[in-house]
Design an enzyme around this catalytic site. Structure first.
Site, PDB file in Angstrom:
ATOM      1  N   GLY A  35      -9.104   0.147  13.729  1.00  0.00           N
ATOM      2  CA  GLY A  35      -7.870   0.276  12.895  1.00  0.00           C
ATOM      3  C   GLY A  35      -7.169   1.813  12.850  1.00  0.00           C
ATOM      4  O   GLY A  35      -8.067   2.676  13.240  1.00  0.00           O
ATOM      5  N   GLY A  55      -4.564   3.276  11.180  1.00  0.00           N
ATOM      6  CA  GLY A  55      -3.727   3.907  10.256  1.00  0.00           C
ATOM      7  C   GLY A  55      -4.203   5.278   9.882  1.00  0.00           C
ATOM      8  O   GLY A  55      -4.888   6.030  10.458  1.00  0.00           O
ATOM      9  N   GLY A  62      -8.109   5.291   9.839  1.00  0.00           N
ATOM     10  CA  GLY A  62      -8.699   5.128  11.075  1.00  0.00           C
ATOM     11  C   GLY A  62      -8.293   6.207  12.270  1.00  0.00           C
ATOM     12  O   GLY A  62      -9.306   6.854  12.919  1.00  0.00           O
ATOM     13  N   ARG A 109       3.936   0.221 -13.168  1.00  0.00           N
ATOM     14  CA  ARG A 109       4.193  -0.886 -12.362  1.00  0.00           C
ATOM     15  C   ARG A 109       3.971  -2.187 -12.706  1.00  0.00           C
ATOM     16  O   ARG A 109       4.614  -3.353 -12.685  1.00  0.00           O
ATOM     17  CB  ARG A 109       3.596  -0.602 -10.868  1.00  0.00           C
ATOM     18  CG  ARG A 109       4.152   0.637  -9.961  1.00  0.00           C
ATOM     19  CD  ARG A 109       3.353   0.737  -8.907  1.00  0.00           C
ATOM     20  NE  ARG A 109       3.866   1.781  -7.918  1.00  0.00           N
ATOM     21  CZ  ARG A 109       3.627   2.316  -6.949  1.00  0.00           C
ATOM     22  NH1 ARG A 109       2.378   1.894  -6.405  1.00  0.00           N
ATOM     23  NH2 ARG A 109       4.196   3.003  -6.186  1.00  0.00           N
ATOM     24  N   ARG A 152      -3.492   1.115  -8.664  1.00  0.00           N
ATOM     25  CA  ARG A 152      -3.650   2.532  -7.998  1.00  0.00           C
ATOM     26  C   ARG A 152      -1.927   3.228  -8.271  1.00  0.00           C
ATOM     27  O   ARG A 152      -1.134   2.702  -8.559  1.00  0.00           O
ATOM     28  CB  ARG A 152      -3.334   2.037  -6.476  1.00  0.00           C
ATOM     29  CG  ARG A 152      -3.179   3.350  -5.662  1.00  0.00           C
ATOM     30  CD  ARG A 152      -2.953   3.100  -4.089  1.00  0.00           C
ATOM     31  NE  ARG A 152      -1.713   2.332  -3.729  1.00  0.00           N
ATOM     32  CZ  ARG A 152      -0.769   2.795  -3.628  1.00  0.00           C
ATOM     33  NH1 ARG A 152      -0.397   4.068  -4.037  1.00  0.00           N
ATOM     34  NH2 ARG A 152       0.350   1.954  -3.452  1.00  0.00           N
TER      35      ARG A 152
END
Lengths: 253, 650, 262
Positions: free
Chosen positions: B40, B42, B45, B337, B444
């Protein structure tokens, strides 16, 4: 709506390709262009034909993966819009749409509409960074940067590296991409120390990759989905001239 | 399965410093002897690969995209939190820590969250040094904005493209190491499985997506920075390619999977349009500052709006239900949220949704009042780019017609269980960023995902990996590179068989259609609201769908070429197993917490009820075989610094 | 690599060469026009102007001639290299080609450049090397049935001030009758036709080139781009009007023959 698609099909990098016609039916106006291709591919899979390979990922206009030349224009007819955000309402029932991959020697076709853009990574690796190790830095506010400079750097940094500029340029030049990155880093105080080295190395890597030369057509700016300005190229032209001159007298940074 | 979280002792402020001092180090000259694989590219990573490369390790990094710069971290819009207190508004490391623990509904590990808050400041310094063009004030100093779940201004941002800029920063650091030769990059390589020998992770097997070649890679440690699993719902804000394969394969090889039922649903996405949609697009949460959320009070009016017999502006004030303002007067349209999302679903379940899709799933986000109060120019100045994006996608002008929004899957808090060193329950296999079960508990907060990804990659793993390398691996066996072992043979054979099987079914349905159907089941029964009956139903439907998948799938083409249908089929196959694990976890966790809402566990007026007595823990699932149920282990969560409390937004 | 070679062989180095040579050439065509427009005045002006140019001290004429040739050579050479490289950069063209923004003049630079170059060769052959049959100067000038002297005294009539160029020994100087010669040239319709087409294309070339060279040298931005584009267009159109006014005036009889019949 029902459409006729003329699509470039090519089995792999070594094979010859050709344009193939497809019919796609019952496309909703609210679908994105890539969803229209999804539908076609699903039809192809169900009839046992090989679906059309095309690059895509985020589908929200930021990853830069999608790379379709639609009716002769990279990302299609809408300005400031990637192919993944282009919606079918911009086409009419019965339209014939031509879909081709990015065309440039440094972007060889991998399969169908998928091209290899690793030369962009090569350009970045040549100097598209500031030489700082993790942890070896000062407080973020220790270097004030005028808002105008930060905004300008951000204008360049907004580039998504999709390569539409190359695809659109009549010369297949990568100047807009390279300039955006160079201008971002060169205009910031953090990037000052490696400015000449970066500018020279990135331009020379770009040249070596086999991109064409910039002749100021302005097509790149017109098709850029992020609206990167030719001003970036202007800055690169200046910075490269200055760097090359300093190199002539042995004083390049 | 042994779950030793290795939380250091001592007061919370000193845990990380103590730990850094007490863990083993690899001598600078010896670092180049160790091989590390990073999967990965991103935020987590790329930053890990770059930082480990800088330290001198031999790093190989893999990504499925054509360039590491395209990982989906790039799509994060809002910003990144840090406890800099540049605004002098009383922020501190402790406050960021507290807000994060509370925001996560008390289901995160305190010590990890505190460390996250501690290194948050280093991240901003690091990114600025890399040339990330954060927004600035005229004085040349960094600007901040406020974000949900916090009473201080601590979010740093770069226009609406913060994720992009941070990723490009990490990518530039990675490029520098690629140029220096300390890191090798393998683009268009998808990790298909993890190889474990004697209980230790020793390598991975990848498929070269261009020519189908299967490659073996051995190393002393494997880092999984492979993101979340929102795409198990098919429609999400994730990129089309995001998948659970790497994490789920590690799970099948012995890594515990923690809290798979913790999923975050973002309230302001553009509603589904028709049946052909492939992805949902997020509209920044900031819109709720000036937009009012409503649906009509009556089903009849909703029906007319859906049929375009009525324009929303023609609905009289008294016929509108501003349900967030009604239910949560003190937070109103800015309710968190999870709460906003659930309320929208309630209204639509009541047949008062207004979108032109199946079920009318959509509510209005109306700017008419704000435009009247502030003028259209002001609204355009604040949200112009978002209104443009909305028009690009929907073809509607949100200045004159209210926006339509609906919640969508956005982020997953669950992930591979890791200890304080970010190591999974397989020694030598680490999980970073969204791929681990993380620091976010059951929910989150906005602008915290970027923070966690970079914290893990830049400032945690470079230290903690040394403990494993110097301790468990040791200098004598450093530099593992041989792949001619029975373990590699076995895993590779399994993969080849699996691909051959997928190609040979030769049924009638595309992988996409199975994925779509799985998504519908997940959304229906394990979406915003879950209950026992629904989850049991899903647990029946998913295996049935899986069965059909293996009997009726069609994958054209061959293994030895670029074959996007084969790639998809492999991912969907894993989703079809993972979805079941998610539902199982959701069924097991009988409480409501954060993003996980069990309708059996709510107050009379529909608020979530946590069960701290039984569920103040992380559920960690152990794979026991294809034909046997996974076994649950728990890590008890100790709250020594923050007192457990009820979240209320009334 | 040698830094000079590196600069010239880089894509940007070529861009600078193109821009700088283009700048010099576009200044030259302006200067050339100003010189030519003297044809509207008494023949004395253009004739003595030509005489002075031909008799510059220290062999400057040849310096200028070779300098200009060198600039043309650089401009042409660079464009050939660029064209070849650009072709190579796109081995496979698009099945369907479209243009979003690039102006017609920018897309026809190659064609207009080549035609202007061919005209330039003809033009030099015509008036400088003097070997286009029937149009040589230095010999008697033929217009229809009348033959005129090749050389005339460089003198203004008394009524207009009587200025005169004299030799060191005090005699009136004689120079080629450029005035009559130009009229003789434009009396042929085919020459006028070629000339008008070439000048039109040249000006089209300039209306992209003049703005483009500022961009190439990094001296253009979005603030100045519109103004520079407009300036380039005006420059192009202005030159076209200026250059084409001469044959038009000849054909309309506004400029009359004042040469001395032989």
């Amino acid at each position: 709506m029902n459409l006729t698609l003329k699509v470039w099909r090519q089995a792999d990098a070594d094979s010859d390709g050709k344009m193939v016609d497809y019919k796609v039916e019952d496309v909703s106006e609210g679908s994105s262009f890539l969803e229209m291709l999804d539908i076609l591919n699903e039809q192809l899979v169900e009839t046992g034909e090989e679906p059309i390979a095309f690059d895509h990922d985020c589908r929200e206009g930021i990853c830069g993966m999608c790379s379709l030349v639609i009716n002769g224009l990279p990302h299609g007819p809408e300005r400031l819009t990637t192919a993944c955000q282009l919606h079918m309402r911009h086409f009419k029932d019965g339209d014939t749409i031509t879909i081709e991959p990015w065309r440039a020697k440094p972007f060889p076709v991998v399969k169908d509409l998928v091209v290899d853009r690793s030369t962009f990574d090569d350009i970045q690796q040549a100097g598209g960074y500031i030489g700082v190790n993790t942890g070896a830095v000062v407080d973020a506010n220790a270097i004030p940067i005028p808002k105008e400079i930060a905004d300008w750097a951000m204008d360049g940094a907004a580039c998504i590296g999709c390569g539409a500029c190359v695809a659109a340029c009549k010369n297949a030049s990568a100047m807009l991409f390279t300039a955006a990155k160079v201008s971002q880093l060169n205009s910031l105080p953090q990037g000052e120390a490696e400015k000449d080295r970066r500018t020279l190395a990135m331009v020379e890597t770009m040249d070596a990759a086999g991109f064409g030369n910039c002749t100021n057509y302005g097509e790149c700016e017109a098709v850029c989905p992020k609206g990167i300005s030719l001003d970036m190229i202007s800055q690169l032209n200046r910075d490269y001239a200055a760097a090359a001159m300093r190199r002539l007298v042995g004083r390049a940074s | 399965m042994q779950l030793n979280s290795k939380i250091p002792s001592g007061p919370i402020e000193n845990k990380w410093d103590n730990h850094k001092f007490s863990i083993k180090l690899v001598n600078p000259a010896n670092k180049r002897k160790y091989n590390i694989l990073v999967v990965g590219s991103g935020l987590a990573g790329a930053s890990a690969a770059a930082s480990l490369g800088e330290l001198g390790y031999n790093v190989k990094c893999f990504c499925y995209q054509d360039s590491p710069r395209r990982a989906h971290s790039i799509a994060a819009q809002g910003g990144i939190n840090a406890a800099k207190n540049y605004k002098n508004d009383g922020d501190s490391i402790y406050r960021l820590f507290y807000d994060t623990v509370k925001g996560g509904d008390f289901r995160a590990r305190e010590a990890n969250v505190y460390r996250l808050a501690q290194v948050s400041n280093n991240i901003i310094d690091q990114c600025v040094a890399q040339g990330v063009p954060f927004a600035r004030e005229y004085g040349g100093l960094l600007d901040n904005r406020s974000f949900g779940g916090a009473q201080v201004s601590r979010t740093f941002y770069a226009r609406g493209q913060t994720g992009q800029q941070l990723l490009l920063g990490a990518y530039s650091a990675l490029n520098r190491q690629l140029a220096a030769g300390t890191v090798q990059m393998y683009n268009r390589h998808e990790m298909l499985d993890l190889v474990v020998e004697d209980g230790h992770a020793v390598g991975i097997i990848t498929r070269n997506m261009v020519n189908g070649q299967i490659d073996r890679w051995a190393a002393d440690a494997v880092l999984l920075a492979t993101g979340g699993y929102s795409n198990v719902y098919f429609l999400s804000t994730n990129a089309a390619g995001c998948n659970v394969t790497a994490a789920y394969r590690a799970h099948k090889r012995g890594a515990g999977f923690a809290n798979p039922c913790y999923t975050q649903i973002h309230p302001t996405c553009i509603p589904v349009h028709g049946t052909q949609q492939s992805k949902l697009t997020l509209m920044s949460e900031s819109l709720r500052n000036d937009g009012r959320v409503w649906v009509p009070k009556s089903k009849e009016i909703a029906q007319k709006l859906r049929n375009d017999e009525l324009h929303p502006s023609q609905v009289a004030e008294e016929d509108r239900d501003y349900y967030l303002e009604r239910k949560y007067p003190s937070f109103g349209n800015l309710a968190p949220r999870d709460i906003s999302s659930r309320s929208a679903k309630e209204a639509c379940d009541d047949d008062r949704g207004i979108a032109h899709n199946e079920g009318g799933n959509g509510v209005y986000l109306d700017f008419a009042d704000s435009i009247k109060r502030l003028g259209q120019d002001k609204i355009a100045e604040r949200y112009g780019n978002l209104f443009d994006m909305y028009e690009r996608i929907t073809g509607q002008d949100a200045y004159t017609t209210p926006m339509q929004i609906f919640p969508a899957l956005h982020y997953t808090m669950g992930g591979l269980w890791v200890d304080y060193n970010l190591m999974t329950s397989i020694p030598g296999c680490f999980a970073l960023g969204e791929a681990n079960f993380s620091d976010h508990g059951a929910n989150r907060l906005g602008a915290s995902a970027l923070m966690q990804g970079l914290a893990d990659g830049y400032f945690v793993i470079p230290y903690t990996i040394g403990d494993y390398l110097a301790g468990d691996v040791g200098l004598a066996s450093a530099g593992r590179s041989h792949t001619d072992t029975p373990e590699f043979d076995e895993v590779e054979n399994q993969l080849r068989e699996k691909n051959a099987k997928l190609l040979s079914i030769n049924g009638k349905r595309s992988g996409r259609s199975f994925h779509q159907q799985l998504g519908k089941i997940m959304w229906e029964y394990a979406g915003m609201e879950r209950n026992e009956t629904g989850l049991n139903k899903a647990l029946k439907l998913i295996p049935e769908l899986r069965e059909e998948f293996y009997n009726n799938l069609k994958v054209p083409g061959s293994d030895g070429e670029l074959n996007q249908e084969l790639e998809r089929a492999g991912r969907v196959a894993d989703f079809l197993e993972f979805g079941e694990l998610l539902c199982r976890d959701a069924l097991d966790r009988k409480e409501s917490c954060g993003g996980h809402f069990r309708s059996e566990s709510q107050t009379e007026d529909g608020e979530a009820v946590r069960d701290d007595e039984n569920f103040c823990n992380a559920s960690v699932w152990e794979y026991t075989g294809d034909d046997s149920a996974p076994v649950k282990h728990t890590e008890q969560l100790e709250f020594e610094n923050v007192k457990l409390a009820i979240r209320s937004y009334k | 690599m040698n830094p000079i070679v590196a600069l010239i062989s880089s894509s940007l180095g070529k861009k600078y060469l193109m821009a700088i040579s283009g700048l010099l050439l576009s200044l030259f065509v302006l200067g050339h026009l100003v010189g030519n427009l003297q044809i509207f005045a008494d023949p004395y002006f253009i004739n003595s102007y030509a005489y002075k140019l031909h008799n510059l001290p220290y062999g400057l004429l040849w310096v200028i001639r070779f300098g200009l040739l060198a600039v043309v050579a650089v401009h042409v050479w660079t464009s050939i290299v660029l064209t070849l490289e650009n072709r190579k950069a796109r081995p496979q063209s698009y099945d369907k080609d479209a243009t979003a923004e690039a102006s017609l003049s920018s897309r026809t630079m190659r064609v207009s450049g080549i035609i202007v170059l061919l005209f330039l060769i003809f033009h030099l052959a015509h008036y400088t090397v003097k070997n286009v049959p029937g149009h040589e100067y230095g010999k008697a000038i033929q217009i229809k049935d009348v033959t005129y002297e090749a050389k005339v005294p460089l003198k203004l009539p008394e009524s207009k001030g009587g200025a005169v160029l004299k030799t060191p020994t005090g005699e009136d100087k004689y120079g080629y009758d450029v005035h009559t010669m130009m009229i003789a040239g434009f009396s042929h319709l085919w020459i006028t036709g070629i000339y008008l087409v070439a000048v039109f294309l040249l000006c089209n070339h300039l209306s992209h080139g003049v703005s483009s060279m500022f961009q190439s040298l990094g001296m253009r931005n979005s603030g100045s781009r519109k103004s520079l584009d407009l300036f380039a267009r005006i420059y192009g159109i202005g030159l076209f009007l200026g250059y084409s006014s001469i044959p038009v005036a000849v054909l309309l009889g506004i400029i009359k023959v004042q040469g001395i019949p032989a």
